[in-house]
Design an enzyme around this catalytic site. Structure first.
Site, PDB file in Angstrom:
ATOM      1  N   ASP A 103      10.955  -2.648 -34.410  1.00 39.28           N
ATOM      2  CA  ASP A 103      12.139  -3.513 -33.371  1.00 39.28           C
ATOM      3  C   ASP A 103      11.754  -3.219 -32.019  1.00 39.28           C
ATOM      4  O   ASP A 103      11.591  -2.252 -31.410  1.00 39.28           O
ATOM      5  CB  ASP A 103      13.335  -2.903 -33.655  1.00 39.28           C
ATOM      6  CG  ASP A 103      14.399  -3.913 -33.700  1.00 39.28           C
ATOM      7  OD1 ASP A 103      14.533  -4.828 -32.857  1.00 39.28           O
ATOM      8  OD2 ASP A 103      15.214  -3.966 -34.903  1.00 39.28           O
ATOM      9  N   GLU A 262      -4.657  -9.388 -30.078  1.00 42.98           N
ATOM     10  CA  GLU A 262      -5.859  -8.789 -29.835  1.00 42.98           C
ATOM     11  C   GLU A 262      -6.643  -8.261 -31.204  1.00 42.98           C
ATOM     12  O   GLU A 262      -7.883  -8.159 -31.155  1.00 42.98           O
ATOM     13  CB  GLU A 262      -5.806  -7.402 -28.706  1.00 42.98           C
ATOM     14  CG  GLU A 262      -5.770  -7.823 -27.251  1.00 42.98           C
ATOM     15  CD  GLU A 262      -5.487  -7.037 -26.288  1.00 42.98           C
ATOM     16  OE1 GLU A 262      -5.580  -5.706 -26.788  1.00 42.98           O
ATOM     17  OE2 GLU A 262      -5.075  -7.336 -25.115  1.00 42.98           O
TER      18      GLU A 262
END
Ligand code: NOJ
Length: 545
Positions: A103, A262
């Site tokens: 979260d 990435e």
């Protein structure tokens, strides 16, 4: 496997399982769930067949909002273990092919976070501008709230701090000050937090109320609406023009998307504050034209009554808002809403939970499953004296709070349902004596067996993971019906949501892939099938298997 199914990322093909860490499994007997407990129960998740776990916040927190007030973004709450336990959890997940999603609570921190403690000291410290500070309406000093913005959790949204002779804004509790995302240092700091966890093996983030990150730079008051309830609860008496969904949201989301992307296979799923009224907003961030989030939640089903027609509308509305390339998410329950076994339950609770499971796992999109829903866990109606959730404490009896959907996981019929050897932080539901994982394990007609079978089928059939979807054009009052197709493979899903038998036309899908009533022979000859009350069928054509 077809090219399409292997090229689509796992988070589109897979199933995500939400764990509320306080309530899943307590390994050290203090009555509060922990990471070691999750490790101990990973085999349950592997057997269930899910692809990833999403953990509600695990970081240190004073727990004013049970974890959604984080006081250190880069550590583990001592109740749950430490960073080494987290590493062991990631390793345990990897061994079983499970991904780990955290979260990300970045709209606000705890007021005990070092950033805020520094920020509140005076107006000149290095973090002075990390939160939303303003002079009062009448100038410096306690001269009244700077504008009319309100807290989602009730009352006004501004809190006065004498040291600064200024107010800070909080969208939720006053213990949850909102970060100032217009400050580039905050953007950099959150990027560092994302990297910290990704370096430890995290595969994605669920972004808490991400659409509230940015506020209008001048903080103008919101226009009022004519909702009389706004007198008691100012938040719903306003049009939220200036405290969310700002045009320059990309200030935050571009950094997040770039950082997460990435490495392939990572993803962001956003929780849109108030999306139930504004699901088009959710689509804006994750639909066809969006390049900000990979996925966004839509909570339409959480707010739908049990009805094939209503579900039809929910599905068509959400998929239309996303556009043909947008990827839907499906949520039946989570830690903020009453559990669906009780919302839709009554005397047909199990039958409905089984049908809902088939629906969530076979619709085009990514299902998010909430711990306990795989056994049809019910909402626990707690007496006022046992309510711990700040929302329930404030709004009782209009809102009983969210503890009822956060009670301990029911593993077996033993004391504390096998969750803990101590006194659980919330009482276990009394039905744990009969409703628990152990009891449902070997029962082919249990909710658990349905989840396992339908998730296994989804895993096995690319058409269920990535195929196109077509719903019957007009909604039917009793049957929710749709087809999934990929190349030559076609699957028809027929869900009789009524307590009466229904006849339904079938096409070339004559192979029974899954049925909720194994004891009943399904006749797939001729152009129609008879669906028993609450029967669900998943049918495939010759090319499906
Ligand atoms: C949404 C979360 O789902 C909820 O549990 C929390 O209370 C608020 N955001 C504040 O973080």
């Amino acid at each position: 496997m077809t090219a399409r199914s292997t090229t689509l990322p796992w988070w589109k093909r897979g199933v995500v399982y939400q764990i509320y860490p306080r309530s899943f499994m307590d390994a050290d007997g203090d009555g509060i769930g922990d990471l070691q407990g999750i490790i101990d129960r990973l085999d349950h998740l592997a057997a269930l067949g899910v692809d990833a776990i999403w953990l509600s916040p695990i970081q240190p927190s004073p727990d004013a909002d049970f974890g959604y007030d984080i006081s250190d973004y880069c550590d583990v709450h001592p109740n749950y273990g430490c960073l080494e336990t987290f590493d062991a959890l990631v390793a345990g997940c990897r061994e079983r092919g499970l991904r780990v999603v955290l979260d990300g609570v970045f709209n606000h921190s705890s007021d005990k976070h070092a950033w805020f403690l520094e920020s509140r000291q005076d107006r000149d410290n290095p973090k002075a501008d990390w939160y939303l500070w303003r002079d009062g309406a009448g100038g410096r000093g306690p001269t009244g709230a700077p504008n009319n913005w309100a807290s989602t959790f009730g009352g006004g949204g501004w809190e006065y701090v004498p040291e600064r002779e200024q107010y800070f804004f909080h969208s939720f509790l006053k213990q949850q000050p909102d970060l100032n995302w217009r400050n580039p240092d905050v953007v950099d700091a959150v990027e560092a937090v994302l990297r910290f966890w990704m370096d430890r093996g995290v595969d994605g983030f669920r972004l808490d109320v991400f659409n509230a990150y940015l506020k209008h730079p001048d903080l103008p008051s919101n226009p009022r609406t004519w909702n009389p309830a706004g007198l008691l609860y100012p938040y719903i008496g306003q049009k939220h023009l200036h405290d969310r969904d700002q045009a320059d949201m990309s200030i935050a989301l571009e950094m997040m998307r770039r950082t997460v992307d990435e490495q392939p296979g990572r993803f962001l799923v956003g929780e849109t504050l108030d999306e139930d009224r504004r699901y088009r907003e959710a689509a804006r961030y994750a639909g066809d034209d969006a390049d900000q989030l990979h996925l966004a939640f839509n909570f339409y089903l959480l707010r739908s009554r049990w009805s094939a027609e209503v579900f039809h509308k929910a599905i068509t509305t959400w998929t239309a808002a996303l556009g043909p390339q947008g990827w839907p998410t499906w949520v039946l329950s989570n830690h903020d809403f009453p559990r669906h076994a009780s919302r839709w339950g009554g005397r047909w609770a199990d039958a409905r939970c089984r049908l809902a499971a088939i629906m969530a796992m076979t619709l085009r999109g990514t299902p998010f499953l909430y711990y306990g829903e795989e056994i049809g866990m019910a909402e626990h109606k707690l007496p006022r004296g046992l309510i711990q959730d700040p929302v329930g404490q404030r709004f009782w009896p209009i809102h009983r709070g969210r503890d009822g959907c956060r009670t301990p996981m029911q593993w077996d019929a033993g004391p504390a349902a096998g969750f803990s050897t101590g006194e659980p932080w919330l009482p276990v539901h009394p039905d744990h004596a009969t409703r628990n994982v152990a009891a449902q394990q070997d029962d082919p007609s249990s909710v658990l067996s349905t989840y396992k079978a339908i998730i296994a089928l989804r895993k096995h059939l690319p058409v269920l993971q990535v195929g196109d979807m077509a719903l019957t054009e007009s909604p039917h009052s009793a049957v929710l019906a749709y087809t999934r197709s990929l190349g030559d493979a076609r699957v028809q899903v027929l869900l009789n949501m009524s307590p009466k038998a229904q006849r339904w036309p079938i096409g070339g899908e004559r192979k029974l892939l899954y049925g909720t009533h194994p004891e009943r022979p399904v006749v797939l000859e001729g152009g129609e099938v008879t669906l028993a009350p609450h029967e669900g069928l998943v049918l495939g054509n010759e090319a499906t298997l």
